[in-house]
Design a protein around this motif. Structure first.
Motif, mmCIF file in Angstrom:
data_model
loop_
_atom_site.group_PDB
_atom_site.id
_atom_site.type_symbol
_atom_site.label_atom_id
_atom_site.label_comp_id
_atom_site.label_asym_id
_atom_site.label_seq_id
_atom_site.Cartn_x
_atom_site.Cartn_y
_atom_site.Cartn_z
ATOM 1 N N GLY A 84 1.574 -75.032 54.110
ATOM 2 C CA GLY A 84 2.727 -75.777 53.623
ATOM 3 C C GLY A 84 3.913 -74.847 53.429
ATOM 4 N N PRO A 85 4.537 -74.889 52.243
ATOM 5 C CA PRO A 85 5.713 -74.038 51.998
ATOM 6 C C PRO A 85 5.351 -72.623 51.531
ATOM 7 C CG PRO A 85 5.358 -75.463 50.130
ATOM 8 C CD PRO A 85 4.312 -75.832 51.158
ATOM 9 N N THR A 86 4.070 -72.276 51.595
ATOM 10 C CA THR A 86 3.634 -70.953 51.130
ATOM 11 C C THR A 86 2.875 -70.214 52.222
ATOM 12 O OG1 THR A 86 1.558 -71.803 50.219
ATOM 13 C CG2 THR A 86 3.460 -71.719 48.730
ATOM 14 N N TYR A 87 2.733 -68.931 52.010
ATOM 15 C CA TYR A 87 1.972 -68.046 52.886
ATOM 16 C C TYR A 87 0.896 -67.429 52.003
ATOM 17 C CZ TYR A 87 1.396 -65.070 57.001
ATOM 18 O OH TYR A 87 0.912 -64.458 58.125
ATOM 19 N N VAL A 88 -0.359 -67.710 52.301
ATOM 20 C CA VAL A 88 -1.473 -67.265 51.468
ATOM 21 C C VAL A 88 -2.171 -66.082 52.136
ATOM 22 C CG1 VAL A 88 -3.651 -67.965 50.395
ATOM 23 C CG2 VAL A 88 -1.779 -69.612 50.596
ATOM 24 N N VAL A 89 -2.362 -65.033 51.349
ATOM 25 C CA VAL A 89 -2.981 -63.803 51.843
ATOM 26 C C VAL A 89 -4.204 -63.490 50.995
ATOM 27 C CG1 VAL A 89 -2.625 -61.347 52.283
ATOM 28 C CG2 VAL A 89 -0.722 -62.946 52.532
ATOM 29 N N GLN A 90 -5.332 -63.300 51.659
ATOM 30 C CA GLN A 90 -6.533 -62.843 50.960
ATOM 31 C C GLN A 90 -6.767 -61.392 51.367
ATOM 32 O OE1 GLN A 90 -9.618 -65.598 52.078
ATOM 33 N NE2 GLN A 90 -9.181 -66.896 50.321
ATOM 34 N N TYR A 91 -7.017 -60.547 50.376
ATOM 35 C CA TYR A 91 -7.243 -59.140 50.658
ATOM 36 C C TYR A 91 -8.343 -58.602 49.757
ATOM 37 C CZ TYR A 91 -4.196 -58.425 46.583
ATOM 38 O OH TYR A 91 -3.650 -58.462 45.328
ATOM 39 N N ARG A 92 -9.012 -57.572 50.249
ATOM 40 C CA ARG A 92 -10.080 -56.923 49.493
ATOM 41 C C ARG A 92 -9.526 -55.618 48.947
ATOM 42 N NH1 ARG A 92 -14.928 -58.321 48.989
ATOM 43 N NH2 ARG A 92 -14.939 -59.669 50.802
ATOM 44 N N GLN A 93 -9.604 -55.492 47.630
ATOM 45 C CA GLN A 93 -9.068 -54.320 46.945
ATOM 46 C C GLN A 93 -10.172 -53.740 46.073
ATOM 47 O OE1 GLN A 93 -6.126 -55.160 43.921
ATOM 48 N NE2 GLN A 93 -4.836 -53.499 44.700
ATOM 49 N N ARG A 94 -10.649 -52.550 46.455
ATOM 50 C CA ARG A 94 -11.733 -51.874 45.736
ATOM 51 C C ARG A 94 -12.908 -52.812 45.435
ATOM 52 N NH1 ARG A 94 -7.215 -49.663 44.357
ATOM 53 N NH2 ARG A 94 -6.668 -50.765 42.473
ATOM 54 N N GLY A 95 -13.332 -53.546 46.459
ATOM 55 C CA GLY A 95 -14.497 -54.405 46.331
ATOM 56 C C GLY A 95 -14.221 -55.810 45.837
ATOM 57 N N TYR A 96 -13.058 -56.074 45.299
ATOM 58 C CA TYR A 96 -12.727 -57.401 44.785
ATOM 59 C C TYR A 96 -11.897 -58.166 45.820
ATOM 60 C CZ TYR A 96 -14.177 -55.685 40.227
ATOM 61 O OH TYR A 96 -14.901 -55.177 39.190
ATOM 62 N N LEU A 97 -12.237 -59.428 46.013
ATOM 63 C CA LEU A 97 -11.455 -60.281 46.889
ATOM 64 C C LEU A 97 -10.338 -60.903 46.064
ATOM 65 C CD1 LEU A 97 -11.201 -61.407 49.750
ATOM 66 C CD2 LEU A 97 -12.599 -63.343 49.024
ATOM 67 N N ARG A 98 -9.102 -60.670 46.480
ATOM 68 C CA ARG A 98 -7.940 -61.159 45.745
ATOM 69 C C ARG A 98 -7.097 -62.030 46.665
ATOM 70 N NH1 ARG A 98 -7.674 -58.050 41.030
ATOM 71 N NH2 ARG A 98 -8.750 -56.066 41.165
ATOM 72 N N GLU A 99 -6.188 -62.771 46.046
ATOM 73 C CA GLU A 99 -5.324 -63.654 46.813
ATOM 74 C C GLU A 99 -3.890 -63.513 46.321
ATOM 75 O OE1 GLU A 99 -6.568 -67.760 48.304
ATOM 76 O OE2 GLU A 99 -5.377 -68.218 46.511
ATOM 77 N N ALA A 100 -2.969 -63.500 47.258
ATOM 78 C CA ALA A 100 -1.544 -63.463 46.936
ATOM 79 C C ALA A 100 -0.881 -64.635 47.650
ATOM 80 C CB ALA A 100 -0.924 -62.145 47.391
ATOM 81 N N ILE A 101 0.034 -65.295 46.958
ATOM 82 C CA ILE A 101 0.733 -66.445 47.526
ATOM 83 C C ILE A 101 2.224 -66.143 47.513
ATOM 84 C CG2 ILE A 101 1.194 -68.912 47.286
ATOM 85 C CD1 ILE A 101 -1.537 -69.112 45.842
ATOM 86 N N TYR A 102 2.850 -66.303 48.688
ATOM 87 C CA TYR A 102 4.272 -66.009 48.843
ATOM 88 C C TYR A 102 5.007 -67.267 49.302
ATOM 89 C CZ TYR A 102 2.438 -61.250 49.038
ATOM 90 O OH TYR A 102 1.786 -60.089 48.766
ATOM 91 N N SER A 103 6.221 -67.421 48.854
ATOM 92 C CA SER A 103 7.089 -68.494 49.318
ATOM 93 C C SER A 103 7.604 -68.132 50.711
ATOM 94 C CB SER A 103 8.274 -68.668 48.360
ATOM 95 O OG SER A 103 9.292 -69.410 48.982
ATOM 96 N N ILE A 104 7.505 -69.064 51.637
ATOM 97 C CA ILE A 104 7.967 -68.808 52.996
ATOM 98 C C ILE A 104 9.471 -68.559 53.015
ATOM 99 C CG2 ILE A 104 8.280 -69.877 55.276
ATOM 100 C CD1 ILE A 104 5.429 -70.982 54.945
ATOM 101 N N GLU A 105 10.212 -69.284 52.195
ATOM 102 C CA GLU A 105 11.667 -69.086 52.146
ATOM 103 C C GLU A 105 12.028 -67.677 51.680
ATOM 104 O OE1 GLU A 105 14.089 -71.071 53.344
ATOM 105 O OE2 GLU A 105 12.399 -72.258 54.078
ATOM 106 N N ILE A 106 11.287 -67.172 50.711
ATOM 107 C CA ILE A 106 11.549 -65.809 50.228
ATOM 108 C C ILE A 106 11.171 -64.794 51.294
ATOM 109 C CG2 ILE A 106 10.847 -64.064 48.540
ATOM 110 C CD1 ILE A 106 10.740 -66.377 46.481
ATOM 111 N N LEU A 107 10.046 -65.012 51.987
ATOM 112 C CA LEU A 107 9.649 -64.117 53.073
ATOM 113 C C LEU A 107 10.705 -64.107 54.175
ATOM 114 C CD1 LEU A 107 5.823 -64.867 53.398
ATOM 115 C CD2 LEU A 107 6.896 -62.843 52.385
#
Length: 130
Positions: A84-107
């Motif tokens: 939708g209006p966001t860009y969702v990123v899943q990343y692994r950081q030191r063994g933990y799965l994390r998620e970051a959500i960005y606004s497409i307009e800001i990107l």
């Protein structure tokens, strides 16, 4: 003396900033090539392919350099996708799965800023901005 908690938090913030820039440069190098293809549908007096290609290559080099930095820090982007209006990123950081959500307009606005930086750095004869 710096508390271990504070330095860990600072390191996490730096990694989150690297992830954001990794995403930005990844989007930028792909979008520039799509835009170049779009210009082929319109008759222009001049061709701008070399400008588009150079900008895309620069963004791709930055993207890969940031990926290497992230990997050295034990951080891996697992998945990124538009939702939708966001860009969702899943990343692994030191063994933990994390998620970051960005606004497409800001990107989009940040990509415009990267293009402006690229243009001004080329005017000054510089090639890299990290």
């Amino acid at each position: 003396m710096i508390e271990p908690e504070e330095s860990g938090k600072e390191q996490q913030e730096q990694e989150m900033d690297l992830i954001r820039r990794f995403i930005l440069f990844g989007i930028l190098f792909r979008v520039v090539m799509v835009d170049m293809d779009s210009t082929h549908q319109v008759v222009l007096k001049l061709t701008y392919d070399s400008v588009f290609q150079e900008l895309s290559r620069w963004a791709e080099r930055q993207h890969h350099a940031i990926r290497r930095l992230l990997r050295q820090r034990g951080c891996y982007v697992v998945r990124s996708q538009k939702q939708g209006p966001t860009y969702v990123v899943q990343y692994r950081q030191r063994g933990y799965l994390r998620e970051a959500i960005y606004s497409i307009e800001i990107l989009r606005a940040e990509c415009q800023e990267l293009i402006r930086l690229w243009v001004s750095s080329n005017q000054q004869g510089e090639k890299t901005i990290i």
